[in-house]
Design an enzyme around this catalytic site. Sequence first.
Site, PDB file in Angstrom:
ATOM      1  N   MET A  30      42.743  27.033  40.596  1.00  0.00           N
ATOM      2  CA  MET A  30      42.851  25.606  40.937  1.00  0.00           C
ATOM      3  C   MET A  30      43.721  24.885  39.906  1.00  0.00           C
ATOM      4  O   MET A  30      43.709  23.652  39.836  1.00  0.00           O
ATOM      5  CB  MET A  30      41.465  24.979  41.027  1.00  0.00           C
ATOM      6  CG  MET A  30      40.613  25.649  42.110  1.00  0.00           C
ATOM      7  SD  MET A  30      39.309  24.614  42.770  1.00  0.00           S
ATOM      8  CE  MET A  30      38.298  24.397  41.327  1.00  0.00           C
ATOM      9  N   HIS A  34      44.256  27.651  31.523  1.00  0.00           N
ATOM     10  CA  HIS A  34      43.863  27.876  30.123  1.00  0.00           C
ATOM     11  C   HIS A  34      43.934  29.378  29.861  1.00  0.00           C
ATOM     12  O   HIS A  34      44.332  30.149  30.740  1.00  0.00           O
ATOM     13  CB  HIS A  34      42.468  27.297  29.866  1.00  0.00           C
ATOM     14  CG  HIS A  34      41.438  27.713  30.886  1.00  0.00           C
ATOM     15  ND1 HIS A  34      41.010  29.022  31.021  1.00  0.00           N
ATOM     16  CD2 HIS A  34      40.791  27.007  31.847  1.00  0.00           C
ATOM     17  CE1 HIS A  34      40.114  29.085  31.984  1.00  0.00           C
ATOM     18  NE2 HIS A  34      39.977  27.885  32.525  1.00  0.00           N
ATOM     19  N   GLY A  36      41.762  31.620  29.839  1.00  0.00           N
ATOM     20  CA  GLY A  36      41.003  32.433  30.798  1.00  0.00           C
ATOM     21  C   GLY A  36      41.884  32.828  31.971  1.00  0.00           C
ATOM     22  O   GLY A  36      41.957  34.001  32.362  1.00  0.00           O
ATOM     23  N   HIS A  37      42.577  31.833  32.535  1.00  0.00           N
ATOM     24  CA  HIS A  37      43.489  32.115  33.655  1.00  0.00           C
ATOM     25  C   HIS A  37      44.599  33.074  33.203  1.00  0.00           C
ATOM     26  O   HIS A  37      44.954  34.006  33.924  1.00  0.00           O
ATOM     27  CB  HIS A  37      44.151  30.821  34.156  1.00  0.00           C
ATOM     28  CG  HIS A  37      43.203  29.806  34.720  1.00  0.00           C
ATOM     29  ND1 HIS A  37      42.996  28.580  34.127  1.00  0.00           N
ATOM     30  CD2 HIS A  37      42.430  29.808  35.828  1.00  0.00           C
ATOM     31  CE1 HIS A  37      42.131  27.877  34.853  1.00  0.00           C
ATOM     32  NE2 HIS A  37      41.769  28.596  35.880  1.00  0.00           N
ATOM     33  N   ASP A 150      33.081  33.208  36.985  1.00  0.00           N
ATOM     34  CA  ASP A 150      32.486  32.809  38.266  1.00  0.00           C
ATOM     35  C   ASP A 150      31.931  34.087  38.910  1.00  0.00           C
ATOM     36  O   ASP A 150      32.470  34.586  39.892  1.00  0.00           O
ATOM     37  CB  ASP A 150      33.535  32.137  39.144  1.00  0.00           C
ATOM     38  CG  ASP A 150      34.086  30.884  38.494  1.00  0.00           C
ATOM     39  OD1 ASP A 150      33.521  29.818  38.710  1.00  0.00           O
ATOM     40  OD2 ASP A 150      35.063  30.992  37.719  1.00  0.00           O
ATOM     41  N   SER A 185      37.067  26.626  30.574  1.00  0.00           N
ATOM     42  CA  SER A 185      36.988  26.080  31.929  1.00  0.00           C
ATOM     43  C   SER A 185      37.882  24.852  31.992  1.00  0.00           C
ATOM     44  O   SER A 185      37.942  24.089  31.010  1.00  0.00           O
ATOM     45  CB  SER A 185      35.544  25.670  32.238  1.00  0.00           C
ATOM     46  OG  SER A 185      35.508  24.839  33.377  1.00  0.00           O
TER      47      SER A 185
HETATM   48  P1  AMP Z   1      39.504  28.147  38.708  1.00  0.00           P
HETATM   49  O1  AMP Z   1      40.874  27.648  38.434  1.00  0.00           O
HETATM   50  O2  AMP Z   1      38.433  27.524  37.877  1.00  0.00           O
HETATM   51  O3  AMP Z   1      39.173  28.164  40.185  1.00  0.00           O
HETATM   52  O4  AMP Z   1      39.498  29.688  38.267  1.00  0.00           O
HETATM   53  C1  AMP Z   1      40.448  30.580  38.756  1.00  0.00           C
HETATM   54  C2  AMP Z   1      40.090  31.968  38.295  1.00  0.00           C
HETATM   55  O5  AMP Z   1      40.049  32.008  36.866  1.00  0.00           O
HETATM   56  C3  AMP Z   1      38.709  32.433  38.783  1.00  0.00           C
HETATM   57  O6  AMP Z   1      38.775  33.810  39.147  1.00  0.00           O
HETATM   58  C4  AMP Z   1      37.848  32.215  37.567  1.00  0.00           C
HETATM   59  O7  AMP Z   1      36.711  33.059  37.522  1.00  0.00           O
HETATM   60  C5  AMP Z   1      38.807  32.550  36.455  1.00  0.00           C
HETATM   61  N1  AMP Z   1      38.398  31.965  35.182  1.00  0.00           N
HETATM   62  C6  AMP Z   1      38.065  30.659  34.950  1.00  0.00           C
HETATM   63  N2  AMP Z   1      37.658  30.502  33.671  1.00  0.00           N
HETATM   64  C7  AMP Z   1      37.725  31.714  33.085  1.00  0.00           C
HETATM   65  C8  AMP Z   1      37.438  32.213  31.775  1.00  0.00           C
HETATM   66  N3  AMP Z   1      36.985  31.423  30.809  1.00  0.00           N
HETATM   67  N4  AMP Z   1      37.634  33.531  31.531  1.00  0.00           N
HETATM   68  C9  AMP Z   1      38.093  34.352  32.512  1.00  0.00           C
HETATM   69  N5  AMP Z   1      38.382  33.954  33.771  1.00  0.00           N
HETATM   70  C10 AMP Z   1      38.201  32.654  34.056  1.00  0.00           C
END
Ligand code: AMP
Length: 282
Positions: A30, A34, A36-37, A150, A185
Amino acid sequence: MEILKTKREMQAWSGLKKKEGKTICFVPTMGFLHRGHVSLLEKGRPLCDELVLSIFVNPTQFSPNEDLDAYPSDIDNDLTLAKKAGVTAVFLPEKDDLYPGGFQTEVTPGPLAAHLCGKFRPVHFAGVATVVTKLFNIVMPDAAVFGEKDYQQLQIVRQLTLDLDFNIDIVAGKIIREKDGLAMSSRNAYLSAAQRVSARSLSQALQTAEKKIQAGETDPEQLKTELAAFIHSFDDTRVEYICFCDPNRLMDITRISSKPVLLALAVKVGHTRLIDNTLINR
Ligand code: AMP
């Protein structure tokens, strides 16, 4: 790095790559990227010839009282990080392109969606399952990377891939954390300085539980009571759930044994809803 703004453009790009015999790895997000992504992109990069990132804040996975309109965004920074991570195409669809007037079909996940976050976000996982199905059909990847952050979403995506016969390898990425343990996050951006301190309580609670289990604690109820009290000792926190469950089916467990157990929690810090989890192996 190509930027594709419509599903037709994306499908045409993927179709061409497939014709050329190229494989495609996909990381849906989305945005407001960061580390994580970025870790998911780095994990996906060597898996296939092409690496596709999508950025789409999917409205159907938010309830009316949630943060859809406030969701943070920084496309320029996202594109810089994507390029650095070796992304070959970014898919940036508009809402009306994915959900034109008259759209009415939904992918409803099964019992996996009834546990954990599903109890508190009733429309969320149908929204996720529907958009992931659409994105899989548009991007046509060979592999897709999802974060363990997630965890429930990852299990639901694995199940839908199996149930709906997608020939896609679902790859899991580890949770990436800040130095003090807070899981990264996009929503951490909402936290004030004081709330940021309280947000540490989630990962600290996970660590405490892990230690107690390694030391022989077997009663999930006892641990839940202690962890909730610990988290509530921080300002502005409200525990939504703390669950000890089986990591495959996400069913609550009544006794911690030598089998792996998933500890998952959701906590509101002010108005910001944070989730975290850890897999505990005794
Ligand atoms: P989002 O943009 O929050 O929908 O997340 C997109 C993808 O990044 C999803 O597969 C999440 O699980 C993953 N994601 C989000 N935060 C983290 C994190 N801290 N570490 C690893 N993957 C993450």
